[in-house]
Design a protein around this motif. Structure first.
Motif, PDB file in Angstrom:
ATOM      1  N   ARG A 307       0.843  -1.214   0.000  1.00 40.45           N
ATOM      2  CA  ARG A 307       0.000   0.000   0.000  1.00 40.45           C
ATOM      3  C   ARG A 307       0.866   1.247   0.000  1.00 40.45           C
ATOM      4  O   ARG A 307       0.608   2.210  -0.770  1.00 40.45           O
ATOM      5  CB  ARG A 307      -0.912  -0.018   1.220  1.00 40.45           C
ATOM      6  N   ARG A 345      -4.986  -2.423  -7.664  1.00 45.83           N
ATOM      7  CA  ARG A 345      -5.300  -3.200  -6.454  1.00 45.83           C
ATOM      8  C   ARG A 345      -4.507  -2.723  -5.237  1.00 45.83           C
ATOM      9  O   ARG A 345      -4.625  -3.304  -4.159  1.00 45.83           O
ATOM     10  CB  ARG A 345      -4.997  -4.693  -6.697  1.00 45.83           C
ATOM     11  N   ARG A 435      -9.161   1.370 -10.528  1.00 51.27           N
ATOM     12  CA  ARG A 435      -9.268   2.246  -9.351  1.00 51.27           C
ATOM     13  C   ARG A 435      -8.967   3.675  -9.784  1.00 51.27           C
ATOM     14  O   ARG A 435      -7.933   3.942 -10.387  1.00 51.27           O
ATOM     15  CB  ARG A 435      -8.294   1.816  -8.256  1.00 51.27           C
ATOM     16  N   SER A 512     -15.479 -11.273  -5.796  1.00 52.10           N
ATOM     17  CA  SER A 512     -15.949  -9.892  -5.908  1.00 52.10           C
ATOM     18  C   SER A 512     -17.068  -9.782  -6.938  1.00 52.10           C
ATOM     19  O   SER A 512     -18.067  -9.079  -6.728  1.00 52.10           O
ATOM     20  CB  SER A 512     -14.781  -8.989  -6.303  1.00 52.10           C
ATOM     21  N   SER A 518     -17.303  -3.806  -4.522  1.00 50.56           N
ATOM     22  CA  SER A 518     -16.610  -2.709  -5.206  1.00 50.56           C
ATOM     23  C   SER A 518     -15.120  -2.657  -4.903  1.00 50.56           C
ATOM     24  O   SER A 518     -14.383  -1.925  -5.562  1.00 50.56           O
ATOM     25  CB  SER A 518     -17.253  -1.366  -4.817  1.00 50.56           C
ATOM     26  N   GLU A 519     -14.656  -3.426  -3.926  1.00 47.77           N
ATOM     27  CA  GLU A 519     -13.246  -3.376  -3.553  1.00 47.77           C
ATOM     28  C   GLU A 519     -12.367  -3.879  -4.701  1.00 47.77           C
ATOM     29  O   GLU A 519     -12.751  -4.775  -5.458  1.00 47.77           O
ATOM     30  CB  GLU A 519     -12.974  -4.236  -2.312  1.00 47.77           C
ATOM     31  N   ASN A 521      -8.698  -4.193  -3.942  1.00 46.31           N
ATOM     32  CA  ASN A 521      -7.583  -4.849  -3.254  1.00 46.31           C
ATOM     33  C   ASN A 521      -7.932  -6.307  -2.938  1.00 46.31           C
ATOM     34  O   ASN A 521      -9.045  -6.615  -2.522  1.00 46.31           O
ATOM     35  CB  ASN A 521      -7.277  -4.081  -1.963  1.00 46.31           C
ATOM     36  N   ALA A 524      -8.882  -7.049   0.724  1.00 48.73           N
ATOM     37  CA  ALA A 524     -10.170  -6.419   1.014  1.00 48.73           C
ATOM     38  C   ALA A 524     -11.303  -7.198   0.354  1.00 48.73           C
ATOM     39  O   ALA A 524     -12.396  -7.341   0.929  1.00 48.73           O
ATOM     40  CB  ALA A 524     -10.163  -4.973   0.526  1.00 48.73           C
ATOM     41  N   ARG A 525     -11.062  -7.727  -0.837  1.00 50.43           N
ATOM     42  CA  ARG A 525     -12.077  -8.520  -1.518  1.00 50.43           C
ATOM     43  C   ARG A 525     -12.384  -9.807  -0.742  1.00 50.43           C
ATOM     44  O   ARG A 525     -13.542 -10.199  -0.603  1.00 50.43           O
ATOM     45  CB  ARG A 525     -11.597  -8.872  -2.930  1.00 50.43           C
ATOM     46  N   ALA A 528     -14.352  -8.918   2.332  1.00 49.77           N
ATOM     47  CA  ALA A 528     -15.718  -8.532   1.970  1.00 49.77           C
ATOM     48  C   ALA A 528     -16.517  -9.755   1.529  1.00 49.77           C
ATOM     49  O   ALA A 528     -17.712  -9.868   1.817  1.00 49.77           O
ATOM     50  CB  ALA A 528     -15.684  -7.484   0.855  1.00 49.77           C
TER      51      ALA A 528
END
Length: 607
Positions: A307, A345, A435, A512, A518-519, A521, A524-525, A528
């Motif tokens: 990141r 990502r 993104r 996803s 909507s993620e 990364n 994060a996916r 989620a």
């Protein structure tokens, strides 16, 4: 087959983690071991069967398949299997079959659980989660091998001082280590030359041995930054050679310490945000490999490292957009610059190309297009100058196909979803990682929501995307569970990008899509997907642990290359791994392969 206890003990001492057990415990274990002989092509156990313990291969080979019959691994001498089932309740999670006549040792369940509970070396080995991180470190607590400059410049004691001074000037360094037969005998600095040679008007024939500091104080690569600071302060010196086993391997200078403190992501972002040219930015991005070393050495988790490195690329992109507008004037229509791939990502490492596109407001006219074509060239050329090389597949805003009004982008996605041919699958995979980076973010919001909904509603498209996601497979094979690159420059290595992290990235993208998430990364996916029920808690936990281990192995490999003066890459030679690392990495690949099989058989959720 009858084996003596001493023979069993000798074998166990060649297998980690049992080799680290105290002798009394080892003797108890050897007595408990059960020896099984399995005929070729015979089953060892089946999915859902109760396990008698952990298996260790003494002779032969074993094929491991998942509940759907897909092969996930071939195991050989000293490999273990079955432990994952024991740790999850005693039921086999996979199927095991002997490829050849095979002899197995079985560590009984009770003995295995006792070893796990009472011996850290065993519990750590079978804990498939990534090692805990200690958190960011300061200069004082950083290992010297991170701070030092490797392969310092050297000379022999007979070199004339004038020649030594010329070397320092040409190499832009402030010291030379004086060696004799690979051993350090002294160090000479610019200060020595000025205060001794020049100030005392010594003759031109003076050799470096006359002005050097003989037998200088040294430190080892296992020391830490505070050791350097304390020695420098106490002795009033600015150069400390680093030796290991009597051999010179590096040097730490005050300049190195200053550079270390200056290299941090926040300072790099600040400098890039104020840069007036791509060339000025490139002076900052050149420090990304060193930032990678420091972040990993500082105990930061892989998703934090990637990141922070991606933030630098984002800042460079936005600054180049600003500089482009200064040069070209105000844009004739609203626009949005988006990144895809690893930047999209937020997963960039020490090796990154550029994948980007431009979305333009539907009010744009043909007469406006030259402006955006020039803006794309300016930004893309600037990113290349900064080390983000051009995309080999031309997935860049400089390609007119990827510099279009929003309505055209809607048509693109609609066409890919309606007719998911191989090109459409590839392009959709790339573009689902988009993104926004700079410009009018609202241009993407409605498009993203609409596209995710349409894609999820088309079962044929989803099926094709799942099939496409399974093309990258984990490197599981016969050689200690690994299949290496077969030919070319990187022969006999593990591709930790395409066969390591990419299979997980592809799985996360499918989750996803199924959950209309909507993620972008990967981590994060996955989280989620768990929270929305697309992926079960146990499936998410396993896949996250596997992904973390693979991603961190990739970063640690890149760090090793940077520290040795080489360019970072994604190709890991298996011999660089310890038995401990090899076992954990293999198990992580097995988890990914199992999850791929579940998705391929229409089982997005694992219980």
């Amino acid at each position: 087959m009858t084996l003596s206890q001493s023979r069993i003990t000798r074998f166990l001492k060649s297998v980690h983690p049992y080799d680290a057990l105290p002798d009394p415990v080892m003797n108890d274990l050897a007595q408990e071991i059960q020896v099984l002989e399995i005929e070729e092509s015979s089953a060892v156990y089946a999915h859902g069967q109760e396990l008698p313990g952990v298996y260790i291969i003494y002779e032969g080979q074993v094929e491991i398949t998942d509940e759907n019959g897909a092969v996930v691994s071939h195991l050989g001498l000293r490999n273990s299997f079955g432990e994952r089932g024991l740790l999850k309740g005693g039921i086999a999670c996979t199927n095991a079959r002997a490829d050849t006549p095979t002899v197995l040792f079985v560590v009984p369940t009770g003995m295995f659980q006792s070893l796990i509970q009472e011996h850290d070396v065993v519990s750590r080995f079978f804990d498939r989660k990534r090692a805990s991180r200690t958190g960011p470190q300061s200069l004082a607590t950083t290992a010297i091998d991170v701070l030092m400059a490797a392969a310092p410049a050297t000379c022999d004691a007979s070199m004339p001082v004038q020649k030594a001074a010329q070397i320092m000037r040409d190499k832009r360094i402030s010291s030379l280590c004086v060696t004799e037969h690979d051993s350090l005998v002294g160090i000479a600095t610019l200060r020595d030359i000025s205060s001794k040679f020049v100030a005392n008007a010594m003759p031109d024939t003076t050799t470096i041995s006359k002005i050097m500091t003989p037998d200088p104080i040294t430190l080892s690569p296992s020391d830490i930054g505070s050791d350097v600071l304390h020695v420098m302060m106490e002795r009033g010196i600015g150069h400390i050679p680093i030796c290991e086993g009597g051999h010179l391997i590096g040097i730490v200078t005050q300049t190195d310490l200053t550079h270390y403190q200056a290299v941090n992501s926040a300072e790099m972002v600040r400098r890039i945000a104020r840069a007036q040219s791509a060339e000025e930015m490139a002076l900052v991005t050149a420090d990304i490999p060193q930032l990678l070393v420091q972040l990993v050495a500082g105990g930061n988790r892989h998703e934090i490292v990637t990141r922070l490195i991606t933030d630098i690329a984002d800042t460079a992109t936005r600054r180049l957009l600003t500089l482009a507008e200064h040069k070209l004037g105000s844009p004739p229509a609203p626009y949005l610059w988006l990144a895809c791939g690893s930047q999209g990502r937020q997963e960039q490492t020490g090796v990154s190309d550029q994948d980007n596109c431009l979305m333009l407001d539907d009010s744009v006219t043909d007469a406006d297009m030259p402006y955006f074509q020039e803006l794309a060239r300016f930004v893309s050329n600037g990113l290349n100058t900064c080390g983000y090389f051009y995309c080999p597949g031309d997935m860049m805003a400089t390609n007119p196909r990827w510099c279009q009004p929003v309505q055209v982008w809607r048509d693109y996605f609609r066409g890919w979803i309606a007719k998911p041919n191989p090109e459409a699958q590839m392009l959709a995979s790339v573009m689902f990682d988009l993104r926004p980076i700079g410009g009018q973010f609202e241009l993407f919001e409605d498009l993203q929501a609409h596209t995710l909904g349409a894609a999820n509603a088309n079962s044929i498209f989803v099926a094709h995307m799942i099939s496409n996601s399974l093309k990258h497979t984990p490197p599981l094979g016969l050689l200690r569970g690994f299949a290496t690159v077969r030919s070319g420059e990187h022969r006999n290595t593990l591709d930790l990008k395409h066969n390591g992290v990419v299979p997980v990235v592809d799985l996360a993208r499918i989750y996803s899509l199924q959950g209309q998430l909507s993620e972008a990364n990967t981590r994060a996916r996955l989280k989620a997907a768990e929270s929305t029920g697309v992926l079960s808690p146990s499936g998410a936990r396993d896949l996250l642990d596997a992904y973390d281990l693979i991603a961190e192995a990739r970063l640690e490999h890149q760090v090793r290359l940077v520290k040795s003066g080489e360019k970072p890459d994604n190709y890991l030679p298996p011999p660089d791994l310890s038995d401990f690392e090899r076992s954990h990495l293999r198990d992580a690949f097995v988890v990914v392969k199992t999850m791929q099989s579940a998705v391929g058989h229409g089982k997005g959720m694992l219980s």
